[in-house]
Write an enzyme that holds these catalytic residues in place. Structure first.
Site, PDB file in Angstrom:
ATOM      1  CG  HIS A 164      -1.767  -1.200   1.395  1.00  0.00           C
ATOM      2  ND1 HIS A 164      -2.839  -1.507   0.572  1.00  0.00           N
ATOM      3  CD2 HIS A 164      -1.712  -2.199   2.303  1.00  0.00           C
ATOM      4  CE1 HIS A 164      -3.402  -2.641   0.974  1.00  0.00           C
ATOM      5  NE2 HIS A 164      -2.737  -3.076   2.019  1.00  0.00           N
ATOM      6  CG  ASP A 165       1.527   2.927   3.741  1.00  0.00           C
ATOM      7  OD1 ASP A 165       1.794   2.556   4.896  1.00  0.00           O
ATOM      8  OD2 ASP A 165       0.374   3.240   3.382  1.00  0.00           O
TER       9      ASP A 165
END
Ligand code: RIB
Ligand code: CA
Length: 311
Positions: free
Chosen positions: A241-242
């Site tokens: 994700h990040d």
């Protein structure tokens, strides 16, 4: 071009850690003015320590790390040890940080940095939006000094905590709505994008093949990260994700996007924290966000391996 000034707000968290490494390795493009931490994947006592561990791993003892809010605005804190382990960085055996925690509160740092900014600052948010919301509630005019808030959060389709809600928004939906409604330029990178970026065995092997302490630690963390998602979704790897936030700042051409009106559901217990994304004007509200749709996943991993290979 001069490096872009950014502040990273995060809740390390394994994918936050990889995102921090990518940002800290990209000194030609990004100037990290500070790292603010928030409760999310783990309690604040761990997320602030983990952020310092990662800055140290990256050899960046020049980076100032701040502790922000220890809990959401209204909701009780929900953490994600089942994804990131009891330490928040499961898999990596990193030493206790010698990099000191800054004494200033993370929200106070955000307000001071944005108030005193000689040029607009980009906020890269990787966790619940509590710190950003508190800063904007205290001083709404800060949006004038914000270039862009690039948010990892939300879901156009399906959530990962409830059928509707993604973790960062679910943990603090009220803070998320404060940010979405602030008038700041928002770029939203949701699960619908991050689930296109999977930690396949080939990609993990390429990271481990870097042969450096950073590559080893990154591969070790990712080896355990997200196994729950792999089992639940039957994917050939966990969604990373990040790092998608930092990759957007470095190579926006990896993405496609569409403008939309986004609002966070605060009313229904069943769909609390859902990001309702209006692409077609049904809400009658003007677009308030650039919503990412697709990403070149191979391009992201090439960028990631190239950059952390330099640390
Ligand atoms: O839903 C994924 C997001 O929640 C990521 O930022 C992960 O680190 C957690 O904070
Ligand atoms: Ca995160």
């Amino acid at each position: 071009m001069a490096p872009r000034p950014i502040i990273i707000d995060c809740d390390p968290g394994v994918d936050d850690a990889i995102a921090l490494l990518l940002a800290l390795a990209s000194t030609n493009e990004l100037t990290v003015l500070g790292v603010t931490t928030v409760a999310g994947n783990a309690p604040l006592s761990l997320t602030q320590k983990n952020a310092r561990k990662i800055c140290q791993l990256a050899g960046r003892l020049d980076v100032n790390v701040y502790a922000g809010c220890p809990r959401p605005l209204l909701q009780p804190l929900v953490t994600a040890e089942h994804v990131h382990g009891e330490t928040g960085l499961q898999g990596a055996d990193l030493p206790e940080p010698t990099l000191a925690l800054q004494p200033q509160h993370g929200v106070s740092f955000l307000i001071d940095a944005l108030t005193q900014a000689a040029e607009k600052i980009t906020l890269a948010t990787l966790g619940p939006l509590t710190n950003i919301a508190v800063a904007l509630i205290q001083q709404p005019q800060l949006i004038e000094n914000i270039e862009e808030i690039v948010v990892m959060g939300g879901a156009i389709t399906h959530g990962n905590v409830t059928p509707s809600a993604e973790f960062n928004i679910y943990v603090d939906p009220h803070a998320a709505q404060v940010v979405m409604g602030s008038g700041a330029p928002i770029t939203l990178i949701s699960l619908d994008v991050t689930h296109q970026v999977l930690t396949t065995t080939e990609r993990l092997a390429a990271i481990r093949a870097l042969g450096s302490p950073v590559g080893q630690a990154a591969a070790d963390m990712l080896a355990y990260y997200g196994t729950e998602d792999v089992d639940r979704y039957g994917l050939p790897g966990a969604p990373l994700h990040d790092p998608c936030v930092i990759a957007y700042l470095l190579q926006p051409t990896l993405y496609s996007h569409r403008q939309a009106y986004v609002e966070v559901d605060l009313a229904s217990p069943l769909t609390l924290g859902r990001t309702v994304v209006d692409f077609w004007g049904g809400s009658g509200r003007p677009a308030n966000a650039k919503v990412m749709l697709t990403i070149d996943a191979n391009g992201l991993y090439q960028l990631l391996i190239d950059r952390i290979g330099k640390l």
